[in-house]
Design an enzyme around this catalytic site. Structure first.
Site, PDB file in Angstrom:
ATOM      1  N   ASP A   1      -2.652   0.982   6.985  1.00  0.00           N
ATOM      2  CA  ASP A   1      -1.713   0.728   5.886  1.00  0.00           C
ATOM      3  C   ASP A   1      -1.330  -0.749   5.824  1.00  0.00           C
ATOM      4  OD1 ASP A   1      -0.979   3.800   5.412  1.00  0.00           O
ATOM      5  OD2 ASP A   1      -0.926   3.369   7.562  1.00  0.00           O
TER       6      ASP A   1
ATOM      7  N   GLU B   1      -1.011  -1.421  -4.880  1.00  0.00           N
ATOM      8  CA  GLU B   1      -2.240  -0.684  -5.162  1.00  0.00           C
ATOM      9  C   GLU B   1      -1.950   0.431  -6.152  1.00  0.00           C
ATOM     10  OE1 GLU B   1      -5.462  -0.097  -2.102  1.00  0.00           O
ATOM     11  OE2 GLU B   1      -4.792   1.976  -2.345  1.00  0.00           O
TER      12      GLU B   1
ATOM     13  N   ASP C   1       0.881  -1.166   0.000  1.00  0.00           N
ATOM     14  CA  ASP C   1       0.000   0.000   0.000  1.00  0.00           C
ATOM     15  C   ASP C   1       0.918   1.214   0.000  1.00  0.00           C
ATOM     16  OD1 ASP C   1      -2.395   1.531   0.243  1.00  0.00           O
ATOM     17  OD2 ASP C   1      -1.960   1.792   2.373  1.00  0.00           O
TER      18      ASP C   1
END
EC number: 3.1.21.10
Length: 237
Positions: free
Chosen positions: A158, A85, A24
């Site tokens: 996160d 991501e 992330d």
């Protein structure tokens, strides 16, 4: 949090399990999660961490911190694939730039080691983990805990998101799938979509909605690389 004892991965040789480094991305907080996913749609956490930098640090130093964290994890855990991501535009331009910079050095670290990279949109991740592309953070965290059989909800967010990206990739790609960063790549995001693969095989197996989307992509110049829905805009960093 799982033990950080160095463990070597299968490096693409296993047909029943897949080691994935989910990321992330962010400059202030970059979530990393190494998971082993299995064919029965279960998995376990191997390692998770969130690498942080301060806004008052020199930008070059912040980027280097993220790069070194990624390199250490890639060398220690030897994942079969890195799943990250995908960055989306939003109103906060500095946040987007910082996220893109963090993504770039992580991707480069994987590429330097011959580890393939896959991109997944936020809505794809939510849909894969919860069956709802607009699910909230709490719902994603609960499903991550259940899938990986964690003793408690993963924290901070996160870490949850990094886990979710890894799970999404395992379920969308299929365990044991061999990955090639260059083969057939037709978008700047690096990964071919299900629609693109269906187009290669002909349109006979596509649903009417898929055919309509393919036609929309063609008219737009083929730049889309995945589903983009209301939940696709990244949160601020």
């Amino acid at each position: 949090m799982a033990s950080a004892v160095p463990v070597r991965g299968t490096a693409g040789t296993s047909r029943v399990a897949q080691r994935i480094l989910g990321v992330d991305p962010g400059l202030t907080r970059c979530g990393f999660a190494v998971v082993e996913m299995h064919r029965d749609r279960t998995g376990e956490s191997v390692h998770v961490e969130v690498t942080g930098t301060r806004s008052d640090q020199d930008l070059a130093e912040r980027i280097l911190v993220i790069q070194r964290a990624a390199e250490a994890l890639l060398d220690t855990y030897a994942p079969d694939v890195l799943a990250i991501e995908r960055v989306f535009a939003q109103n906060n331009a500095p946040t987007v730039v910082g996220t893109a910079q963090a993504s770039g050095v992580v991707i480069a670290a994987a590429a330097a080691r011959g580890i393939p990279v896959a991109w997944h949109t936020p809505s794809e991740v939510k849909a894969a983990v919860t069956d709802d592309g607009s699910a909230d953070k709490a719902a994603v965290a609960r499903m991550v805990q259940r899938i990986l059989r964690l003793p408690a909800l993963p924290k901070p967010v996160d870490a949850t998101d990094a886990y979710a990206v890894a799970i999404c990739h395992a379920w969308r790609s299929g365990i044991g799938t061999r990955h090639d960063m260059a083969a057939g790549t037709r978008t700047h995001q690096g990964a071919r979509t299900a629609l693109q693969r269906a187009a290669d095989a002909g349109t006979s197996g596509m649903t009417p909605a898929q055919r309509a989307w393919q036609e929309a992509e063609r008219r737009a110049g083929g730049g889309a690389s995945g589903r983009v829905g209301p939940g696709s805009v990244r949160r601020g960093r």
